[in-house]
Structures are given as structure tokens and as C-alpha cells.
Scaffold this active site. Structure first.
Site, PDB file in Angstrom:
ATOM      1  N   ASP A 189      39.814 -62.713 -30.277  1.00  0.00           N
ATOM      2  CA  ASP A 189      40.737 -63.843 -30.149  1.00  0.00           C
ATOM      3  C   ASP A 189      41.869 -63.547 -29.180  1.00  0.00           C
ATOM      4  O   ASP A 189      42.170 -62.392 -28.877  1.00  0.00           O
ATOM      5  CB  ASP A 189      41.329 -64.215 -31.523  1.00  0.00           C
ATOM      6  CG  ASP A 189      42.174 -63.095 -32.115  1.00  0.00           C
ATOM      7  OD1 ASP A 189      41.775 -61.919 -32.028  1.00  0.00           O
ATOM      8  OD2 ASP A 189      43.259 -63.399 -32.653  1.00  0.00           O
TER       9      ASP A 189
ATOM     10  N   GLU B 281      42.652 -61.036 -34.751  1.00  0.00           N
ATOM     11  CA  GLU B 281      43.669 -59.971 -34.786  1.00  0.00           C
ATOM     12  C   GLU B 281      45.054 -60.559 -34.630  1.00  0.00           C
ATOM     13  O   GLU B 281      46.008 -60.111 -35.259  1.00  0.00           O
ATOM     14  CB  GLU B 281      43.392 -58.959 -33.664  1.00  0.00           C
ATOM     15  CG  GLU B 281      44.232 -57.691 -33.746  1.00  0.00           C
ATOM     16  CD  GLU B 281      45.580 -57.762 -33.048  1.00  0.00           C
ATOM     17  OE1 GLU B 281      46.406 -56.861 -33.258  1.00  0.00           O
ATOM     18  OE2 GLU B 281      45.840 -58.728 -32.302  1.00  0.00           O
TER      19      GLU B 281
END
Ligand SMILES: [Zn+2]
Length: 402
Positions: free
Chosen positions: A79, A173
């Protein structure tokens, strides 16, 4: 052989922005596209045990080419942060000469040494930059590109001796849940590295200890015309509460190992107010002192304004992984040797935040963080020097080398 740059540009064009509001894993559908791409690329390179699981974690194994070596996992996150609204990712490579580098002519955006003095050391280099409307996502697609390029090298070059190497690509994350569902039994690694930092010579094994605090202030509202001696204005009491905390121990005035109290939100009216804080310190005892200080401030307010006026709730978020990593000096030594053998002087710098590695370390997998070469993460001025992008692949080869 495909370069790390080619890979990076392919990954960076995908929108994998995570979304802390959805409560799902992955938090955004866009992360699936990159995860599927990586699964297919790992399979095409001949990795074993390639798997994309139902939570959007992608795994692949580069089988050992030497005996009696530790199993190492290399981890990067799929991400990118939602810090900038743009979602049309359009990275490009530009030569940096020292003159301001135009990111977006129409918007009048440039990347310049006047704003970012650290740029000076990249004169004469090619930089991957944004078009000024999105983050670049070198955090952490540079790490993914480096790990995938390493994988191709190891699969094609049998002369580099290494143990089992697991590749793990994780979602979310940036919203703090990337390590939660990583299947440690699947990989049974001895140790791991996240490839998710900045400058290549820096290894980070310390994070903050982190807690959050919510302060509720109960006031008493009375018509302002007849309030004398009766009104308790929760908003002004909230301001008084904040003034009881150390003025200089805030993010904007601290660095290195200095901790802070960060007031992140304030809301209220006469009847009720609330303050939201995050508390951070690398030293666990000092974080404890900060929590006590919050409670003392509430006591002081209650002395002045009556019992029950201020109520503090504290919550622990994460702990400094340094206490785990220091038990495994070989994990740090291995990274330091690799960086030194690539001609750099290794440095250890504390992370002023958390990492997925912190969670993994406490789950039993020691996991310091390595650099990717990316700079200015989490904004439109994020950039990635091509030279560093490629050099980190060499560092990774030295890390896995038997
Ligand atoms: Zn990152």
C-alpha cells in the site's frame, strides 16, 4: 533481466492507496491488483510455494543454493499512504542538474534545493519524481522492486550461495495493520528485514514506544449573562489542561531520541470537551513518565475545578522493537557487513514512529528495517534516485549471501 527501475515504474502506476476507514483487510481493493501481479511475477521467475492468501499477503520462496544457512524473509508493503488526494499515479524519470526540477508546469510545482537542501547530493543523477498530484509511492514500491529484482538475480545466477529466502508482500502498513496477519508459520524464517526506509546506509532497529491518551473534560453550561461563579467552561479548561504539559516536548520541536506529547485533535463546547494525544518515547520508562504526567495534569484540573472534571484514558499502541533486536546481534551485523561491502558506512538511526517490523519482532521474528533510497516520503515531493534504487539490490545480494 529487468531493471529495478522498470519494475518500480510498473508498480508505481497502480493505485494501492490504503484506507483506514474501511476496517477490512486489505483496506482497499487496489492492493489486490499489485498483489496478483507480484504473485504472477514470482511464479514466472520460478519461485516456489508462491501464494496470494485471502488477506492479500503474497508469499514466494527462493530455494536455498547452499546448506546450513539461516532462512531470511524480505518484506515490503503493497500500500501507499493516503496523505495526498491524487489517485492518478504518473511517475517519470528526470535528470537532476541542480536547477529546480519541474514536477508540474501547469501547477507551478518544482522540486528544488531551496526547499530541500538534501537534493544537492543527487546532482547529475536521474530521479523518479511525481507529477505533483500524488505521492510517488517509493514508500514502499521501491522496496518491492528491489526485492523482486534480487529474486530474478538469484533465480538466474546459481553462483550466489544463499539459504532459503522468503519474499513477503503485505497490505496496509500505512494504516498500521500490515504485520497482523502475516503467517509466520508458513515462512518459519530465522529473521527478516523490512525494506522500507530511506537512505541506503541506514539500518533501523529501534522504534518509539507508543501510547495514546484521550482526555474528557466535563463542564457546566450556564447562560453567559448569569454565569459568574457557576459556569465551568469545558473548552477553556481543556486549554488549561494542555498548558500543564511540557511546552517543548512536541513533534515540531523534537528529534532523534527525544519523545513528545502530540495533541492531534481537540473538540468541544462549554458543556463538554475532549483532547486526543499520542505519546511517544524510545525509552519505555520515559513513556511511562509521560503517561503519569497526563494523570497528574488531570488531578490538578480536578483540584481546581472539582472532582470528575477531567478524565484521562490511556492506551498502549506499540513497543520499541530494540528490546528484541538487541538479543540477535547477528541480524544487525549481517546488514552492516552488507552495506559496508557495497562501499557505504552503515549507520543506525532510531525510527520516530513504528514499523511492521516492530510488530513482527514482538511476534517472534526479529525484523530491523533497511533503506530503499526513497526521499521525502508521504507527499508530492517524494522522489527516488535511480542509482540508489539499483544499488540496494546489490546490498540485498550481500545480505542473503552465505
Ligand atoms: Zn513504508
Amino acid at each position: 533481466m529487468e531493471t529495478a527501475l522498470d519494475r518500480f515504474l510498473r508498480y508505481a502506476r497502480l493505485d494501492t492507496t490504503s484506507d483506514e476507514t474501511t476496517g477490512t483487510t486489505p483496506s482497499s481493493q487496489g492492493q489486490w491488483a499489485l498483489a496478483r501481479l507480484l504473485r504472477d511475477e514470482m511464479a514466472a521467475l520460478g519461485l516456489q510455494k508462491v501464494l496470494l492468501d485471502e488477506h492479500c499477503y503474497a508469499y514466494g520462496l527462493i530455494p536455498a543454493s547452499a546448506d546450513h544457512q539461516p532462512t531470511i524473509a524480505l518484506i515490503a508493503h503493497l500500500d501507499t499512504v493516503a496523505a495526498v488526494p491524487g489517485r492518478a499515479f504518473n511517475p517519470s524519470v528526470k535528470r537532476y542538474t541542480g536547477d529546480p526540477l519541474v514536477l508540474n508546469e501547469a501547477l507551478g510545482l518544482t522540486l528544488s534545493e531551496a526547499d530541500f537542501p538534501a537534493l544537492a547530493k543527487f546532482r547529475g543523477q536521474d530521479l523518479v519524481v511525481t507529477d505533483g498530484t500524488t505521492v510517488l509511492g517509493a514508500d514502499d514500491k521501491a522496496g518491492i522492486a528491489q526485492i523482486m529484482t534480487l529474486a530474478e538475480r538469484l533465480m538466474e545466477d546459481a553462483t550466489i550461495p544463499h539459504g532459503d529466502i522468503w519474499l513477503v508482500f503485505t497490505p496496509d502498513e500505512e494504516i498500521g495493520s500490515g504485520a497482523d496477519l502475516l503467517d509466520l508459520d508458513r515462512i518459519s524464517a530465522d529473521f527478516a528485514y523490512t525494506v522500507d526506509g530511506g537512505a541506503l546506509q541506514i539500518i533501523s532497529y529501534e522504534t518509539f514506544n507508543a501510547a495514546s491518551a484521550t482526555v474528557r473534560i466535563k463542564g457546566r453550561n450556564i447562560h453567559p449573562g448569569s454565569a459568574k461563579g457557576k459556569m465551568k467552561n469545558a473548552v477553556t479548561i481543556a486549554m488549561r489542561f494542555h498548558s500543564l504539559l511540557p511546552e517543548r516536548e512536541v513533534p515540531e520541536q523534537t528529534e532523534g531520541y527525544e519523545g513528545f506529547y502530540h495533541l492531534s485533535k481537540i473538540a468541544g463546547e462549554e458543556e463538554e470537551a475532549s483532547l486526543s494525544y499520542i505519546l511517544r518515547d524510545h525509552d519505555a520508562d520515559k513513556l511511562e513518565e509521560k503517561k503519569q504526567r497526563m494523570l497528574q495534569a488531570a488531578e490538578e484540573i480536578n483540584r481546581q475545578h472539582g472532582a470528575g472534571t477531567a478524565l484521562v484514558s490511556l492506551r498502549d499502541s506499540y513497543r520499541n522493537m530494540g528490546e528484541i533486536i538487541t538479543r540477535y546481534p547477528q541480524v544487525m551485523d549481517r546488514a552492516k557487513r552488507a552495506i559496508a561491502s557495497c562501499g557505504m558506512t552503515p549507520e543506525t538511526v532510531p525510527i520516530r514512529g513504528g514499523t511492521d517490523g516492530a510488530r513482527l519482532s514482538f511476534r517472534g521474528l526479529p525484523c530491523p528495517n533497511l533503506g530503499t533510497g526513497g526521499e521525502n516520503a508521504h507527499g508530492i515531493y517524494e522522489f527516488l534516485p535511480v542509482q540508489a534504487l539499483q544499488k540496494m539490490v546489490e546490498v540485498l545480494i550481500e545480505i542473503v549471501r552465505a
